[in-house]
Design a protein around this motif. Structure first.
Motif, PDB file in Angstrom:
ATOM      1  N   UNK A  27       8.700  -0.196   5.324  1.00  0.00           N
ATOM      2  CA  UNK A  27       9.346   0.979   5.903  1.00  0.00           C
ATOM      3  C   UNK A  27      10.061   1.806   4.847  1.00  0.00           C
ATOM      4  N   UNK A  28      10.145   3.094   5.096  1.00  0.00           N
ATOM      5  CA  UNK A  28      10.853   3.996   4.201  1.00  0.00           C
ATOM      6  C   UNK A  28      10.403   5.420   4.456  1.00  0.00           C
ATOM      7  N   UNK A  29      11.122   6.378   3.893  1.00  0.00           N
ATOM      8  CA  UNK A  29      10.805   7.791   4.098  1.00  0.00           C
ATOM      9  C   UNK A  29       9.409   8.129   3.589  1.00  0.00           C
ATOM     10  N   UNK A  30       8.844   9.187   4.141  1.00  0.00           N
ATOM     11  CA  UNK A  30       7.557   9.680   3.663  1.00  0.00           C
ATOM     12  C   UNK A  30       7.662  10.074   2.195  1.00  0.00           C
ATOM     13  N   UNK A  31       6.660   9.705   1.418  1.00  0.00           N
ATOM     14  CA  UNK A  31       6.618  10.103   0.021  1.00  0.00           C
ATOM     15  C   UNK A  31       7.306   9.186  -0.963  1.00  0.00           C
ATOM     16  N   UNK A  32       7.873   8.061  -0.485  1.00  0.00           N
ATOM     17  CA  UNK A  32       8.562   7.164  -1.419  1.00  0.00           C
ATOM     18  C   UNK A  32       7.597   6.239  -2.156  1.00  0.00           C
ATOM     19  N   UNK A  33       6.354   6.162  -1.680  1.00  0.00           N
ATOM     20  CA  UNK A  33       5.365   5.338  -2.376  1.00  0.00           C
ATOM     21  C   UNK A  33       5.016   4.038  -1.671  1.00  0.00           C
ATOM     22  N   UNK A  34       5.158   4.000  -0.349  1.00  0.00           N
ATOM     23  CA  UNK A  34       4.860   2.766   0.389  1.00  0.00           C
ATOM     24  C   UNK A  34       3.381   2.380   0.270  1.00  0.00           C
ATOM     25  N   UNK A  35       2.493   3.361   0.421  1.00  0.00           N
ATOM     26  CA  UNK A  35       1.056   3.068   0.358  1.00  0.00           C
ATOM     27  C   UNK A  35       0.652   2.581  -1.028  1.00  0.00           C
ATOM     28  N   UNK A  36       1.226   3.195  -2.057  1.00  0.00           N
ATOM     29  CA  UNK A  36       0.929   2.763  -3.430  1.00  0.00           C
ATOM     30  C   UNK A  36       1.426   1.345  -3.660  1.00  0.00           C
ATOM     31  N   UNK A  85      -3.151   2.595  -6.906  1.00  0.00           N
ATOM     32  CA  UNK A  85      -3.805   3.499  -5.954  1.00  0.00           C
ATOM     33  C   UNK A  85      -3.961   4.853  -6.618  1.00  0.00           C
ATOM     34  N   UNK A  86      -5.219   5.239  -6.869  1.00  0.00           N
ATOM     35  CA  UNK A  86      -5.482   6.431  -7.658  1.00  0.00           C
ATOM     36  C   UNK A  86      -5.076   7.730  -7.004  1.00  0.00           C
ATOM     37  N   UNK A  87      -5.350   7.874  -5.706  1.00  0.00           N
ATOM     38  CA  UNK A  87      -5.079   9.141  -5.036  1.00  0.00           C
ATOM     39  C   UNK A  87      -4.423   8.873  -3.687  1.00  0.00           C
ATOM     40  N   UNK A  88      -3.135   8.531  -3.689  1.00  0.00           N
ATOM     41  CA  UNK A  88      -2.466   8.210  -2.427  1.00  0.00           C
ATOM     42  C   UNK A  88      -2.379   9.406  -1.496  1.00  0.00           C
TER      43      UNK A  88
END
Length: 233
Positions: free
Chosen positions: A12-21, A32-35
């Motif tokens: 969890x965390x704000x959008x854009x903090x890098x969770x997916x990466x 992750x090359x192109x999140x």
């Protein structure tokens, strides 16, 4: 196919903090090359050696649920996100070290996921701070991860780390600070790798080996999986 022991960990965390990466790095051991923005929720899986190097060593599977959205969203959006919050065994709270607001919002995220959010937009914030009393006694293990360490100028890093140091104390959790574009931050034997392994052990311990009436409900059943690509500790 064999029945696999697994635990569910929210990211969890704000959008854009890098969770997916972060999730991609943890599960695939690759950058992750192109999140892209996560819509709804994305789930990836990591294999973890519980109590590695001991007679009790056993492989468990860590489901990492990367939940998209912004804290303080409309009640309808929160209601939609709530479907991802069932049967949680642990939470990784992610913030951007260069974004002070994302650090303050971690308490809101934890309260929302743990069904303690009694305010329409989360925790009441006063003078740029939050009510820390609401962030204690969490029923599941927590881990705090600060991202984008590489984007902080070297002469300001100590100040930033001092500013965010209170998070681990408030959440009674260990803290990891890293750059998601550099896999070496989780190199075997590093302090970050040890902290991560210790957190996953705690999640598994509480889910499978601790009888705690205050723990959030775990999985009632064990589904069967056929994993083709997993990262092992």
């Amino acid at each position: 196919m064999a029945v696999l022991d697994r635990v569910k960990v929210l990211v969890l965390g704000d959008s854009g903090v890098g969770k997916s990466s972060l999730v991609h790095l943890l599960c695939q051991n690759q950058v992750l090359g192109n999140p892209s923005w996560t819509v709804g929720c994305s789930v990836d899986v990591r294999a973890h050696d519980y109590k590695e190097g001991t007679p009790e060593e056993k492989i468990f599977y860590i489901e990492l649920w990367d939940v998209g959205g912004s804290v303080g969203s409309a009640s309808s959006v929160k209601s939609t996100r709530s479907v991802f919050y069932h049967s949680v065994n642990g939470i990784i709270l992610v913030h951007d070290l260069a974004n002070k607001k994302s650090s303050h919002n971690l308490c809101r995220w934890s309260l929302e996921a743990l069904n303690k959010d009694s305010y329409p937009t989360g925790v009441i914030v006063t003078n740029g701070d939050y009510d820390r009393e609401q962030c204690v006694e969490n029923p599941v293990p927590l881990l705090v991860i600060g991202t984008k360490f590489d984007q902080i100028p070297e002469n300001k890093r100590n100040d930033v780390l001092k500013r965010t140091a209170f998070l681990s104390e408030d959440f009674n959790a260990e803290e990891i600070n890293l750059d998601c574009t550099n896999p070496r931050y989780f190199a075997a034997g590093s302090s970050n790798a040890v902290k991560l392994s210790r957190f996953f052990d705690k999640v598994i311990e509480k889910r499978y080996f601790t009888r705690d009436p205050n723990q959030m409900a775990g999985f009632a059943d064990r589904k069967r999986f056929n994993f083709k690509s997993l990262h092992y500790d």
